[in-house]
Design a protein around this motif. Structure first.
Motif, PDB file in Angstrom:
ATOM      1  N   ALA A 101       0.836  -1.195   0.000  1.00  0.00           N
ATOM      2  CA  ALA A 101       0.000   0.000   0.000  1.00  0.00           C
ATOM      3  C   ALA A 101       0.869   1.242   0.000  1.00  0.00           C
ATOM      4  O   ALA A 101       2.018   1.225   0.444  1.00  0.00           O
ATOM      5  N   VAL A 102       0.283   2.320  -0.518  1.00  0.00           N
ATOM      6  CA  VAL A 102       0.887   3.653  -0.398  1.00  0.00           C
ATOM      7  C   VAL A 102       0.058   4.408   0.631  1.00  0.00           C
ATOM      8  O   VAL A 102      -1.110   4.719   0.392  1.00  0.00           O
TER       9      VAL A 102
ATOM     10  N   VAL B 203       3.900  13.646  -7.581  1.00  0.00           N
ATOM     11  CA  VAL B 203       4.223  12.774  -6.451  1.00  0.00           C
ATOM     12  C   VAL B 203       4.213  11.318  -6.905  1.00  0.00           C
ATOM     13  O   VAL B 203       5.084  10.525  -6.523  1.00  0.00           O
ATOM     14  N   ALA B 204       3.255  10.946  -7.749  1.00  0.00           N
ATOM     15  CA  ALA B 204       3.205   9.582  -8.281  1.00  0.00           C
ATOM     16  C   ALA B 204       4.456   9.287  -9.099  1.00  0.00           C
ATOM     17  O   ALA B 204       5.008   8.175  -9.040  1.00  0.00           O
TER      18      ALA B 204
ATOM     19  N   SER C  25      -3.029  -1.974   9.734  1.00  0.00           N
ATOM     20  CA  SER C  25      -2.970  -3.428   9.605  1.00  0.00           C
ATOM     21  C   SER C  25      -1.543  -3.854   9.263  1.00  0.00           C
ATOM     22  O   SER C  25      -0.633  -3.040   9.178  1.00  0.00           O
ATOM     23  N   ASP C  26      -1.358  -5.141   9.037  1.00  0.00           N
ATOM     24  CA  ASP C  26      -0.028  -5.667   8.716  1.00  0.00           C
ATOM     25  C   ASP C  26       0.322  -5.536   7.240  1.00  0.00           C
ATOM     26  O   ASP C  26       1.327  -6.071   6.790  1.00  0.00           O
ATOM     27  N   ARG C  27      -0.514  -4.855   6.488  1.00  0.00           N
ATOM     28  CA  ARG C  27      -0.276  -4.691   5.053  1.00  0.00           C
ATOM     29  C   ARG C  27       1.078  -4.009   4.823  1.00  0.00           C
ATOM     30  O   ARG C  27       1.344  -2.937   5.366  1.00  0.00           O
ATOM     31  N   PRO C  28       1.987  -4.587   4.038  1.00  0.00           N
ATOM     32  CA  PRO C  28       3.299  -3.970   3.799  1.00  0.00           C
ATOM     33  C   PRO C  28       3.163  -2.668   3.015  1.00  0.00           C
ATOM     34  O   PRO C  28       2.226  -2.484   2.243  1.00  0.00           O
ATOM     35  N   LEU C  29       4.120  -1.791   3.223  1.00  0.00           N
ATOM     36  CA  LEU C  29       4.057  -0.462   2.632  1.00  0.00           C
ATOM     37  C   LEU C  29       5.034  -0.314   1.478  1.00  0.00           C
ATOM     38  O   LEU C  29       6.223  -0.637   1.594  1.00  0.00           O
ATOM     39  N   GLU C  30       4.527   0.198   0.376  1.00  0.00           N
ATOM     40  CA  GLU C  30       5.369   0.562  -0.762  1.00  0.00           C
ATOM     41  C   GLU C  30       5.932   1.962  -0.574  1.00  0.00           C
ATOM     42  O   GLU C  30       7.062   2.259  -0.934  1.00  0.00           O
TER      43      GLU C  30
ATOM     44  N   LEU D  50      -3.628   7.411  -7.361  1.00  0.00           N
ATOM     45  CA  LEU D  50      -2.989   6.132  -7.052  1.00  0.00           C
ATOM     46  C   LEU D  50      -3.956   4.965  -7.072  1.00  0.00           C
ATOM     47  O   LEU D  50      -3.528   3.815  -7.176  1.00  0.00           O
ATOM     48  N   GLY D  51      -5.254   5.249  -6.930  1.00  0.00           N
ATOM     49  CA  GLY D  51      -6.256   4.189  -7.009  1.00  0.00           C
ATOM     50  C   GLY D  51      -6.204   3.219  -5.840  1.00  0.00           C
ATOM     51  O   GLY D  51      -5.906   3.598  -4.703  1.00  0.00           O
ATOM     52  N   PRO D  52      -6.478   1.933  -6.103  1.00  0.00           N
ATOM     53  CA  PRO D  52      -6.580   0.934  -5.024  1.00  0.00           C
ATOM     54  C   PRO D  52      -5.316   0.785  -4.184  1.00  0.00           C
ATOM     55  O   PRO D  52      -5.395   0.294  -3.052  1.00  0.00           O
ATOM     56  N   ALA D  53      -4.181   1.169  -4.714  1.00  0.00           N
ATOM     57  CA  ALA D  53      -2.940   1.030  -3.945  1.00  0.00           C
ATOM     58  C   ALA D  53      -2.879   2.016  -2.781  1.00  0.00           C
ATOM     59  O   ALA D  53      -2.118   1.810  -1.830  1.00  0.00           O
TER      60      ALA D  53
END
Length: 364
Positions: A147-148, A340-341, A194-199, A165-168
């Motif tokens: 996720a971003v 930024v993207a 949450s435990d979702r890793p970060l981009e 960025l949409g769903p990310a």
């Protein structure tokens, strides 16, 4: 020359209503027995009541309903003893662009006795342009998807980033609204996420800028805590979060501002300026610390953007900012989000520690 006038009849009931609204129960205004012992003999109208008449002149007559009142000066010449019939007269004495100055008198409508002389300065407001409606997506249950993280997701740039960025994108705000992750205190974000890793983490959140000179601060400790210390701690906490949960080449993007530099703003938001000036230096420090694990930090600095607090600026101020940019316009939130993207998509380690100023060549 533009002029306007209106009349108003004032009775003792208006005095009491004003006292109830303002909390000013001074017996000279509200206690007939006490007022009878004074040189006035009866309760007199609050001087501040006339400020409401001046406000009415500004908001309903000169310039009218698009008025944005900047300042007001009052001089009380004589006490006003109800009941009485007042006439307020206003005259536009100067105007430049969408700003101007008006002189006002408040007098007795029958005897022409003058009670108040006043003046005010005004600008003009305009309806806000339609805000960007982002596509807000809640955190997917798929734990392996990166996720971003976007802080300040209810602001103009934050909203534009969510849409870009949409769903990310995982938006963060103080309140859990519209699919956003509610985090009242960014320093405690790890407990909420949450435990979702970060981009990547894009830090757009920032306190509303101050407007008081440093030498005139009443609560020095509180002001520095709110405008400088708290934003600094939040940026450091986000760097810690990236170090803990970011993928190996994850990126922390700190959004800076040219208000950190000397310019025409004349440091009129001094603590905001001090805090934003920390961004490039902090970026370099964090780049060193994060770099040992392959993670990165970059500062992206923008000039005036057509969103957020800048939506309220006058047409004159907008034109002045547009003239500072060679292309003759200021960027939209969507254009800022695109840049930024673009930074996020750059995976090179060489980007880390850099401060990228994207001002379109704007002059100071």
């Amino acid at each position: 020359m533009t002029e306007a006038s209106f009349e108003v009849v004032i009775g003792q009931e208006h005095v009491r209503t004003f006292a109830e609204l303002s909390g000013d129960w001074n017996p000279l205004h509200t206690d007939a027995a006490y007022a009878a012992t004074t040189q006035y003999g009866r309760p007199i109208l609050h001087g501040a009541f006339s400020a409401g008449l001046v406000s009415r002149m500004a908001g309903m007559h000169i310039p009218g309903t698009d008025c944005l009142l900047h300042g007001m000066q009052l001089r009380f010449l004589q006490p006003m003893v109800p009941p009485l019939r007042l006439v307020a007269r206003g005259k536009l004495v100067s105007e430049r662009g969408d700003t101007g100055k008006v002189n006002v008198t408040v007098s007795d409508a029958d005897s022409a006795r003058r009670y108040v002389e006043a003046s005010y300065e005004f600008g003009r407001h305009s309806p806000a342009r339609p805000a960007v409606t982002p596509t807000l997506v809640r955190t997917p249950e798929v734990s392996g998807e990166t996720a971003v993280l976007v802080t300040g997701a209810t602001g103009g740039i934050g909203q534009a980033l969510l849409q870009r960025l949409g769903p990310a994108a995982l938006g963060v705000s103080r309140q859990p609204t519209g699919g956003l992750l509610g985090v009242p205190d960014l320093e405690c974000i790890a407990e909420t996420l949450s435990d979702r890793p970060l981009e990547a983490i894009v830090h757009c959140a920032w306190p509303t800028p101050d407007n008081t000179r440093l030498t005139r601060l009443d609560d020095l400790v509180g002001a520095v805590e709110h405008h400088v210390a708290q934003p600094l701690r939040q940026m450091i906490r986000l760097a810690q979060l990236l170090a803990e949960r970011g993928r190996p080449d994850a990126l922390l993007v700190l959004v800076g501002s040219t208000f950190a530099e000397a310019g025409r703003h004349n440091y009129r938001m001094p603590l905001y300026t001090v805090a934003k000036s920390l961004v490039p230096l902090l970026c370099r420090i964090l780049a060193v610390e994060l770099g040992t694990s392959g993670r990165r930090c970059v500062a992206v600095v923008f000039d005036v953007v057509d969103t957020g607090m800048n939506k309220a600026m006058s047409a004159t101020a907008r034109l002045a900012h547009e003239e500072r940019v060679p292309i003759g316009r200021i960027p939209t939130a969507a254009e800022v989000a695109d840049q930024v993207a673009w930074v996020i998509e750059n995976r090179s380690f060489l980007l880390s520690g850099a401060t990228v100023t994207l001002s379109g060549g704007a002059l100071p």
